[in-house]
Write a protein that holds these residues in place. Structure first.
Motif, PDB file in Angstrom:
ATOM      1  N   ASP A  19       5.892   8.592 -62.832  1.00  0.00           N
ATOM      2  CA  ASP A  19       7.025   8.423 -61.925  1.00  0.00           C
ATOM      3  C   ASP A  19       8.189   9.278 -62.449  1.00  0.00           C
ATOM      4  OD1 ASP A  19       9.424   7.537 -60.693  1.00  0.00           O
ATOM      5  OD2 ASP A  19       8.554   5.578 -60.304  1.00  0.00           O
ATOM      6  N   PRO A  20       8.667  10.259 -61.662  1.00  0.00           N
ATOM      7  CA  PRO A  20       9.723  11.149 -62.165  1.00  0.00           C
ATOM      8  C   PRO A  20      11.029  10.438 -62.518  1.00  0.00           C
ATOM      9  CG  PRO A  20       9.291  11.551 -59.823  1.00  0.00           C
ATOM     10  CD  PRO A  20       8.221  10.637 -60.314  1.00  0.00           C
ATOM     11  N   ARG A  21      11.358   9.347 -61.833  1.00  0.00           N
ATOM     12  CA  ARG A  21      12.584   8.608 -62.168  1.00  0.00           C
ATOM     13  C   ARG A  21      12.446   7.924 -63.523  1.00  0.00           C
ATOM     14  NH1 ARG A  21      15.968   7.333 -57.336  1.00  0.00           N
ATOM     15  NH2 ARG A  21      14.900   8.247 -55.539  1.00  0.00           N
ATOM     16  N   ALA A  24      12.556  10.552 -66.173  1.00  0.00           N
ATOM     17  CA  ALA A  24      13.944  10.979 -66.376  1.00  0.00           C
ATOM     18  C   ALA A  24      14.693   9.988 -67.264  1.00  0.00           C
ATOM     19  CB  ALA A  24      14.650  11.120 -65.031  1.00  0.00           C
ATOM     20  N   PHE A 178      18.258  15.411 -62.499  1.00  0.00           N
ATOM     21  CA  PHE A 178      17.980  14.942 -61.138  1.00  0.00           C
ATOM     22  C   PHE A 178      17.961  16.077 -60.117  1.00  0.00           C
ATOM     23  CE2 PHE A 178      18.401  10.853 -63.011  1.00  0.00           C
ATOM     24  CZ  PHE A 178      17.532  10.067 -62.263  1.00  0.00           C
ATOM     25  N   ILE A 181      14.437  17.092 -60.258  1.00  0.00           N
ATOM     26  CA  ILE A 181      13.576  16.154 -59.516  1.00  0.00           C
ATOM     27  C   ILE A 181      13.660  16.434 -58.014  1.00  0.00           C
ATOM     28  CG2 ILE A 181      13.295  13.723 -58.861  1.00  0.00           C
ATOM     29  CD1 ILE A 181      14.135  12.988 -61.726  1.00  0.00           C
ATOM     30  N   GLU A 184      11.814  19.652 -57.170  1.00  0.00           N
ATOM     31  CA  GLU A 184      10.357  19.451 -57.179  1.00  0.00           C
ATOM     32  C   GLU A 184       9.908  18.716 -55.924  1.00  0.00           C
ATOM     33  OE1 GLU A 184       6.548  19.765 -58.038  1.00  0.00           O
ATOM     34  OE2 GLU A 184       8.146  20.730 -59.200  1.00  0.00           O
TER      35      GLU A 184
END
Length: 198
Positions: A19-21, A24, A178, A181, A184
């Motif tokens: 999960d990118p969040r 991060a 972000f 993100i 992407e």
């Protein structure tokens, strides 16, 4: 170079998450933790040789380091831990250095991080943590009492500059992550659109 490769890959693996969040949050937490040992040095070089109070800021380091581990157990809790650790560290630092140090400015990136880390369906968590960040400033600003550190006006001015630059740099770093993100997600959306029209 090979001596550094293994530890660096270990840290990357610890921060990695599908999960990118969450990924991060993990990266931000580890960057903050890795910068904490330098804070007493910055204080010594730029403010004063009295850095006693700075050592207490390491009490928050384990919480930042724990963010990726907590994220593996529960990704919402892991993401929440990052701004909560930041808020806790800011409250501790305001008590240690006094509000004249402008250390409360770190509540701003804490609020920004909270708003960015959570999805629309998790908006209540984001708003609650952000409200806590600003509530801490509004409610505690005049209640810390005498600080542990004692600096003169020139030293407090230097410390304020240090904290303002640090908080601004952290906010810019978060924005950069972000923006990556979002870029992407846009590339993925464009690729999906090309497949449909192709």
């Amino acid at each position: 170079m090979s001596l550094l490769a293994n530890p660096i890959e270990t840290v990357r693996a610890y921060a990695r998450h599908p999960d990118p969040r969450v990924a991060a949050a993990n990266v931000i937490a580890l960057v903050v933790a890795s910068n904490q040992p330098f804070y007493p040095l910055y204080l010594f070089w730029l403010v004063s040789d009295d850095i006693t109070a700075a050592w207490f800021t390491f009490l928050s380091t384990p919480f930042f380091l724990a963010v990726p581990a907590v994220s593996r157990w529960n990704d919402t809790a892991g993401r929440a831990l990052l701004p909560l650790a930041g808020i806790g560290n800011t409250v501790l630092s305001a008590w240690l250095f006094g509000t004249a140090s402008a250390v409360e400015v770190f509540l701003i990136p804490c609020g920004v991080i909270s708003l960015l880390l959570f999805r629309p369906r998790e908006r209540l968590v984001a708003l609650a943590i952000t409200a806590l960040a600003f509530g801490v400033f509004l409610l505690l600003h005049d209640l810390y009492g005498p600080p542990l550190a004692h600096y003169d006006a020139a030293e407090y001015a230097a410390l304020s500059r240090l904290n303002l630059i640090s908080a601004s740099t952290l906010t810019a770093f978060v924005a950069l992550i972000f923006s990556g993100i979002l870029a992407e997600a846009e590339r993925s959306s464009n690729a999906a659109g090309d497949k449909k029209t192709g």
